[in-house]
Design a protein around this motif. Structure first.
Motif, PDB file in Angstrom:
ATOM      1  N   ASP A 280      19.270   6.143  -2.150  1.00  0.00           N
ATOM      2  CA  ASP A 280      19.209   6.217  -3.662  1.00  0.00           C
ATOM      3  C   ASP A 280      20.544   6.695  -4.155  1.00  0.00           C
ATOM      4  O   ASP A 280      20.409   7.925  -4.732  1.00  0.00           O
ATOM      5  CB  ASP A 280      17.844   6.739  -4.103  1.00  0.00           C
ATOM      6  N   ALA A 281      21.783   6.048  -4.077  1.00  0.00           N
ATOM      7  CA  ALA A 281      22.864   6.543  -4.400  1.00  0.00           C
ATOM      8  C   ALA A 281      23.031   7.520  -5.739  1.00  0.00           C
ATOM      9  O   ALA A 281      23.556   8.726  -5.829  1.00  0.00           O
ATOM     10  CB  ALA A 281      23.967   5.666  -4.504  1.00  0.00           C
ATOM     11  N   ARG A 282      22.545   6.680  -6.771  1.00  0.00           N
ATOM     12  CA  ARG A 282      22.682   7.321  -8.180  1.00  0.00           C
ATOM     13  C   ARG A 282      21.864   8.512  -8.305  1.00  0.00           C
ATOM     14  O   ARG A 282      22.122   9.565  -8.775  1.00  0.00           O
ATOM     15  CB  ARG A 282      22.627   6.351  -9.180  1.00  0.00           C
ATOM     16  N   ALA A 283      20.323   8.265  -7.908  1.00  0.00           N
ATOM     17  CA  ALA A 283      19.518   9.334  -8.168  1.00  0.00           C
ATOM     18  C   ALA A 283      19.690  10.573  -7.551  1.00  0.00           C
ATOM     19  O   ALA A 283      19.758  11.747  -7.902  1.00  0.00           O
ATOM     20  CB  ALA A 283      18.072   8.790  -7.945  1.00  0.00           C
ATOM     21  N   TRP A 284      20.015  10.251  -6.296  1.00  0.00           N
ATOM     22  CA  TRP A 284      20.089  11.426  -5.321  1.00  0.00           C
ATOM     23  C   TRP A 284      21.628  12.279  -5.880  1.00  0.00           C
ATOM     24  O   TRP A 284      21.620  13.435  -5.572  1.00  0.00           O
ATOM     25  CB  TRP A 284      20.248  11.132  -3.928  1.00  0.00           C
ATOM     26  N   GLY A 285      22.562  11.352  -6.165  1.00  0.00           N
ATOM     27  CA  GLY A 285      24.096  11.936  -6.511  1.00  0.00           C
ATOM     28  C   GLY A 285      24.925  11.870  -5.424  1.00  0.00           C
ATOM     29  O   GLY A 285      25.639  12.810  -5.132  1.00  0.00           O
ATOM     30  N   ILE A 286      24.766  10.758  -4.732  1.00  0.00           N
ATOM     31  CA  ILE A 286      25.927  10.377  -3.823  1.00  0.00           C
ATOM     32  C   ILE A 286      27.226  10.048  -4.414  1.00  0.00           C
ATOM     33  O   ILE A 286      27.513   9.101  -5.478  1.00  0.00           O
ATOM     34  CB  ILE A 286      25.551   9.394  -2.653  1.00  0.00           C
ATOM     35  N   ASP A 287      28.325  10.829  -4.063  1.00  0.00           N
ATOM     36  CA  ASP A 287      29.677  10.626  -4.810  1.00  0.00           C
ATOM     37  C   ASP A 287      30.321   9.659  -4.100  1.00  0.00           C
ATOM     38  O   ASP A 287      31.173   8.880  -4.937  1.00  0.00           O
ATOM     39  CB  ASP A 287      30.391  11.793  -5.142  1.00  0.00           C
ATOM     40  N   TYR A 288      30.450   9.518  -2.919  1.00  0.00           N
ATOM     41  CA  TYR A 288      31.096   8.158  -2.150  1.00  0.00           C
ATOM     42  C   TYR A 288      30.347   7.984  -1.058  1.00  0.00           C
ATOM     43  O   TYR A 288      30.065   8.770  -0.006  1.00  0.00           O
ATOM     44  CB  TYR A 288      32.677   8.784  -1.555  1.00  0.00           C
ATOM     45  N   GLY A 289      29.708   6.782  -0.879  1.00  0.00           N
ATOM     46  CA  GLY A 289      28.933   6.217  -0.015  1.00  0.00           C
ATOM     47  C   GLY A 289      29.530   5.265   0.727  1.00  0.00           C
ATOM     48  O   GLY A 289      29.898   4.400   0.249  1.00  0.00           O
TER      49      GLY A 289
END
Ligand SMILES: Cc1ncc(COP(=O)(O)O)c(C=O)c1O
Length: 382
Positions: A185-194
């Protein structure tokens, strides 16, 4: 007389190694559709459809999402080349082959690499990563492998990301074996570069690396003092993939784009949650079957990944020979240990199309057959 040239005739395989996985017939069919030119307006629409479906797959409504025209490793390298500049500090969690590769590439980018390590089969504890960040408060980047394919360990990424939201360092996550098979969940978790790949849980052929880049990471990239490699310049690629009319950057691998389009359509039609649940069920079924046979799994059970299971080769068994027989006699590909430092293991992937109970049973039955004929005891130790 002309030489008789070979015709292409690869055998059928059940791809249950660490990737690639088998692809749905409709994904292969997609690659037979009419070729368009890379600047054709109809292709431009298809590119935007791919981006839209990828955004939903990454769950990244903002920032930049697109598939790079390259392998998973090059997606890793592109991220490090954008987020690091010479002299920066990067904290890298390293408990398997791919964490090691991140550290190596970060070093080549001129960064000072602080490696936080754990043994094969273990996840690097988040507290230790955060302690290193406290010791190096100017670190620009924290990098982890979400799904370590060399060990079958799933890193507790959401928890790490939650801690990092209060800090300046950006978070890079290797989702090569998780995207499409395990919750991301890239946005909700806070991944900056996946970054990911197409050939595993997304169940498309290899050749592209879908990436998701946060607004914070884009801001950092725009403020860079040193240039990034032209071929993977994300801001130039945005002008081709997303801005309209598209600005030529390279000739896109058009048939690979079609395949990814169809694979994403199938994934979203099934639904992300249903897809993750299917991978979880298939993986758990396989893992239960293996342990019921006395085999020992490598990963700490608390962090066992669903799409990839690493199994220790029992003492006295020739792991490579068993792997070879599975391939030759049963048409099933499984992996072995990756790199010279790896303990003896088999790596079994149930990814994408192959993440089913039926496939797990086929693999278990094939192991039963080859191990029953093996002269060495089939009981795991140590
Ligand atoms: C976790 C992980 N990261 C990165 C990679 C590299 O991907 P590729 O082989 O497409 O370069 C792999 C490949 O298996 C992987 O499993």
């Amino acid at each position: 007389m002309r030489d008789e040239l070979p015709t292409l005739d690869p055998p059928e395989r059940l791809l249950c190694g660490p990737g690639p996985s088998n692809v749905e017939p409709s994904v292969l069919e997609a690659m037979r559709k009419p070729m368009l030119g890379h600047l054709d307006p109809d292709l431009s629409d298809i590119l935007l459809e791919v981006v839209d479906m990828l955004r939903r797959t990454w769950r990244m409504p903002d920032g930049l999402v697109l598939p790079l025209h390259c392998t998973g490793t090059a997606g890793m390298e592109a991220g490090l080349a954008h987020l690091l500049e010479p002299g920066d500090t990067a904290i890298v969690a390293r408990s398997g082959y791919f964490g090691r590769r991140i550290a190596e590439i970060a070093h080549r980018c001129g960064a000072e690499v602080i490696a936080v390590t754990a043994d094969w089969g273990e996840a690097v504890p988040n507290e230790r990563i955060l302690q290193e960040l406290d010791r190096h408060p100017r670190a620009r980047l924290v990098a982890v492998v979400h799904a370590e394919t060399s060990t079958g360990v799933e890193h507790p990424l959401a928890e790490l990301a939650a801690e990092l939201r209060r800090r300046d360092a950006l978070l890079m996550a290797d989702c090569v074996t998780s995207l499409g098979g395990v919750e991301v969940d890239a946005r909700a978790w806070g991944i900056d570069y996946g970054y990911s790949c197409t050939q595993k849980c997304l169940a498309a052929p290899p050749g592209m690396s879908p990436v998701a880049v946060s607004d914070a990471a884009l801001e950092r990239i725009r403020a860079r003092q040193t240039p990034v490699p032209f071929s993977f310049d994300l801001l130039l690629l945005e002008r081709y993939w997303i801005e309209r009319p598209p600005a030529y950057h390279h000739t896109a691998p058009i048939l690979a784009v079609y395949a990814l389009h169809e694979a994403l359509r199938l994934l979203l039609e099934e639904g992300l949650e249903a897809r993750w649940a299917r991978h979880a069920e298939a993986g758990a079924h396989l893992q239960r079957g293996l342990t019921a046979r006395g085999l020992e799994l490598l990963a700490d059970p608390e962090y066992q990944l669903a799409p990839l299971t690493a199994v220790r080769v029992p003492d006295g068994v020739d792991g490579k020979q068993i792997q070879g027989r599975l391939l030759r006699e049963h048409g099933i590909e499984v992996g072995g240990g990756l790199g010279p430092a790896a303990p003896a293991m088999w790596r079994i992937g149930l990814m994408g199309h192959n993440a089913t109970i039926e496939t797990a049973d086929r693999v278990l039955e094939a192991f039963d057959a080859v191990l029953a004929e093996d002269p060495a005891p089939a009981t795991a130790s140590g």
